[in-house]
Design an enzyme around this catalytic site. Sequence first.
Site, PDB file in Angstrom:
ATOM      1  N   LYS A  32       0.817  -1.215   0.000  1.00 55.08           N
ATOM      2  CA  LYS A  32       0.000   0.000   0.000  1.00 55.08           C
ATOM      3  C   LYS A  32       0.849   1.262   0.000  1.00 55.08           C
ATOM      4  O   LYS A  32       0.466   2.262  -0.614  1.00 55.08           O
ATOM      5  CB  LYS A  32      -0.969   0.000   1.172  1.00 55.08           C
ATOM      6  CG  LYS A  32      -0.400   0.354   2.513  1.00 55.08           C
ATOM      7  CD  LYS A  32      -1.467   0.434   3.570  1.00 55.08           C
ATOM      8  CE  LYS A  32      -0.861   0.638   4.934  1.00 55.08           C
ATOM      9  NZ  LYS A  32      -0.023   1.816   5.045  1.00 55.08           N
ATOM     10  N   THR A  33       2.001   1.233   0.695  1.00 55.62           N
ATOM     11  CA  THR A  33       2.868   2.417   0.685  1.00 55.62           C
ATOM     12  C   THR A  33       3.400   2.673  -0.718  1.00 55.62           C
ATOM     13  O   THR A  33       3.492   3.820  -1.170  1.00 55.62           O
ATOM     14  CB  THR A  33       4.037   2.247   1.676  1.00 55.62           C
ATOM     15  OG1 THR A  33       3.514   1.979   2.975  1.00 55.62           O
ATOM     16  CG2 THR A  33       4.884   3.507   1.734  1.00 55.62           C
ATOM     17  N   ASP A 219      -3.599   7.881   4.033  1.00 56.07           N
ATOM     18  CA  ASP A 219      -3.064   6.569   4.387  1.00 56.07           C
ATOM     19  C   ASP A 219      -3.779   6.050   5.636  1.00 56.07           C
ATOM     20  O   ASP A 219      -4.301   6.834   6.433  1.00 56.07           O
ATOM     21  CB  ASP A 219      -1.558   6.707   4.649  1.00 56.07           C
ATOM     22  CG  ASP A 219      -0.865   5.360   4.779  1.00 56.07           C
ATOM     23  OD1 ASP A 219      -1.475   4.333   4.427  1.00 56.07           O
ATOM     24  OD2 ASP A 219       0.306   5.336   5.227  1.00 56.07           O
ATOM     25  N   GLU A 220      -3.791   4.722   5.833  1.00 55.05           N
ATOM     26  CA  GLU A 220      -4.390   4.089   7.022  1.00 55.05           C
ATOM     27  C   GLU A 220      -5.795   4.642   7.293  1.00 55.05           C
ATOM     28  O   GLU A 220      -6.151   4.997   8.415  1.00 55.05           O
ATOM     29  CB  GLU A 220      -3.496   4.303   8.255  1.00 55.05           C
ATOM     30  CG  GLU A 220      -2.084   3.776   8.113  1.00 55.05           C
ATOM     31  CD  GLU A 220      -1.989   2.254   8.153  1.00 55.05           C
ATOM     32  OE1 GLU A 220      -3.041   1.590   8.191  1.00 55.05           O
ATOM     33  OE2 GLU A 220      -0.863   1.734   8.133  1.00 55.05           O
ATOM     34  N   GLN A 250      -7.744  -4.402   9.578  1.00 57.23           N
ATOM     35  CA  GLN A 250      -6.640  -4.062  10.476  1.00 57.23           C
ATOM     36  C   GLN A 250      -6.970  -2.853  11.354  1.00 57.23           C
ATOM     37  O   GLN A 250      -6.070  -2.190  11.863  1.00 57.23           O
ATOM     38  CB  GLN A 250      -5.368  -3.791   9.678  1.00 57.23           C
ATOM     39  CG  GLN A 250      -4.855  -5.001   8.906  1.00 57.23           C
ATOM     40  CD  GLN A 250      -3.525  -4.733   8.232  1.00 57.23           C
ATOM     41  OE1 GLN A 250      -2.501  -4.551   8.882  1.00 57.23           O
ATOM     42  NE2 GLN A 250      -3.535  -4.694   6.908  1.00 57.23           N
ATOM     43  N   ARG A 602       1.853 -10.460  10.460  1.00 55.37           N
ATOM     44  CA  ARG A 602       3.199  -9.885  10.583  1.00 55.37           C
ATOM     45  C   ARG A 602       4.268 -10.905  10.186  1.00 55.37           C
ATOM     46  O   ARG A 602       5.417 -10.539   9.950  1.00 55.37           O
ATOM     47  CB  ARG A 602       3.490  -9.439  12.025  1.00 55.37           C
ATOM     48  CG  ARG A 602       2.569  -8.396  12.632  1.00 55.37           C
ATOM     49  CD  ARG A 602       2.399  -7.195  11.765  1.00 55.37           C
ATOM     50  NE  ARG A 602       1.200  -7.308  10.966  1.00 55.37           N
ATOM     51  CZ  ARG A 602       0.937  -6.536   9.905  1.00 55.37           C
ATOM     52  NH1 ARG A 602       1.796  -5.612   9.533  1.00 55.37           N
ATOM     53  NH2 ARG A 602      -0.179  -6.677   9.231  1.00 55.37           N
TER      54      ARG A 602
END
Length: 727
Positions: A32-33, A219-220, A250, A602
């Site tokens: 996503k980044t 973002d997020e 998330q 993770r």
Amino acid sequence: MTFLDQLNQQQRQAVTAGNGPVLVLAGPGSGKTRVLTQRIAYLIAYQGVRPYQILAVTFTNKAAREMEDRVASLLGEDAAHGHGMMLGTFHSICARILRREADHLPIKPNYVIFDQDDQVRLIKGIIKELNINEKLYRPNSIHAAVSNAKNELIDPDNFPTTNYRDEIVKRVYDLYQKRLLTSNAVDFDDLLLWTARLLEENPEVREAYSQRFSHVLVDEFQDTNIAQYMLVKHLCSTHGNIFCVGDPDQSVYGWRGADWRNVQRFENDFPASKTILLEQNYRSKQSILDTAMAVIDRAHNRRRKKLFTDRGQGEKVIYFEARDDYSEASFVVDTIAQLVAGNRFDPGECAVMYRTNAQSRLLEEAFLQARLPYRLVGAQRFYGRREVKDLIAYIRLIYNPNDEASLGRVINIPARGIGSKTILSLYQTARNADTSPGSVLLDLVRGAESPFWGQFTARAVGPLSTFGTVLARWHTAAQTLTTTELFDCIVSDIDYKAYIDDNTEEGASRWENVEELRRLTQEYSGRPLEEFLENVALIADQDTLTDANAPTLLTLHAAKGLEFGAVFIVGLDDGILPHSRSFDKPEEMEEERRLFYVGITRAKDRLYLVRAMQRGGRGWGEDTYPSRFLTDIPEMLLDGQSRGGAHPFGGDSLTDTRWKPSSASPKSAPVIEARYRAGTRISHPTWGDGIVLNSKLQEEDEIVEVAFESVGIKRLATSLANLTILS
């Protein structure tokens, strides 16, 4: 278009999406980044958008710097840094806007920002000024209520009141805001609140900013609150070019105001929006992704994503059921040592994750005992935490009243009217008499007969002699009490639970550390107090090595956004994960599930799911039950073993018989009916309210496992327990 050629089909679709609202639902490890930064580069390089027309919002300064550096590497330094692109956190961007537009606000451009301590101190003063009982209405709790109101854009005049506590909060909130303005100050929530109000109430200002920022990227997005969502809507009101990236699966920060439903609000408010899924994972093996999907697919009201990877199937997820919490910690340390010795992973590629900070204590001790370094992320070492240091200082002072360091730490914790001037006078008096301040305190118990009595003002001598009396009583009692009994006496006498305010998220976490320290004292039953203090001091004095190439210990919340080669998730017991506070709160239970999902995703190559059949310390352990989330994972994905000798699997998944009626009673036993089902709320005459976790018919009785709010999980025979069913 060199950088576009490096994208997969879904990523490229997102980066090159046309104008208008775009929602990118990005699975973990899906890049996503990369999508966000390349979207910015695409707008500048191929769509002719000027950098100053772009607003990109992140949640951390680190993420903002990383994004800016990536854009610079794609387009060159000038494009990223030199032409006014506004990139930063919500709070930093709002702070800039407020200083520029202060003429429209009741604050001046040179306003100051109060930090957390400033805010709570101000509220504490207001509570005192209004003659409100601070023990009933704790400053931290009031502050949390005010913060939540601001995040929902509710001002004092519109604060809803349905009970007397709400009335108190409203009065404090009103005066709190007035005091902030008098000081030309804002708190962190005000940065969002004032900016949202500025744009809402001043159409010309709103239009100016929405004209300038022809493209807004967030973002997020799943971690935004109501105030942040409204800010985003206002800032894209002219062009509607809003590009949001997030993953509702998330969203794990509901306790601090984040609202995953903003994703649904976006789709309702922008019905013409394009929704793009990022499902290819570049981080994890497929077995780990399959485990994650098995857990998260049971969540409600979500859009399913099919996570896949080109990294191969990978090994099965390891499930380990330890005999107790000490064995749990030993298993983790031993396994990491084996992985490193076998050159499977470097130490720094391994991480141990847990639900609460208090769980780190046994893990830290296991690493220290094995003489292996570790890193602790997101919290202090257990023995360095404030509440742990406070209570150990009390015990040290009782054991040795001449301990000046311990006295200095606790003499006014909780506040008992002994100010800095009085403390200075106490120390000076002791120096003049060539004795210790603790000795002076103990002597003041004699009242006017003490030679020190007249050396203090009437206002100072009262609190000092009162504390001296309590200290003397504790010192005498310590000769006959066990360490645990002395610990309980201290905590009760100073009302430490109320002091840390366990009604708040932070206070509840701190209280869990207090309970963990109490469990440690139980292991010293029948042993002298000095042995406890000596062992604690030896552990506390060993500084954790800071070598970067060491296993990382961190909470599941702190793990968000990180990745590791091998991940151990410990404490997978019902009542820990999911946390017992979520048992009768469906929204919070959903967030607990998402938190487990975050932890699973993770892991890159190896995942270990670990629990203990007993927890609470050697000789004091109580039986636990596997986390209900484990039952969602198909057996074929897991490879497991149990220290207790029982096979952990059954049927197609990690089934748990506690959700089923007992199979059959002995033929000679009379037939009885189960009255207490899982989820039933009950009340116990001593331990108060609780929730039934499990019910089992045993001979002529019904045995229940109950999670009590006051004492944790207890096993009870219903014929003797005198339980009352609440619901």
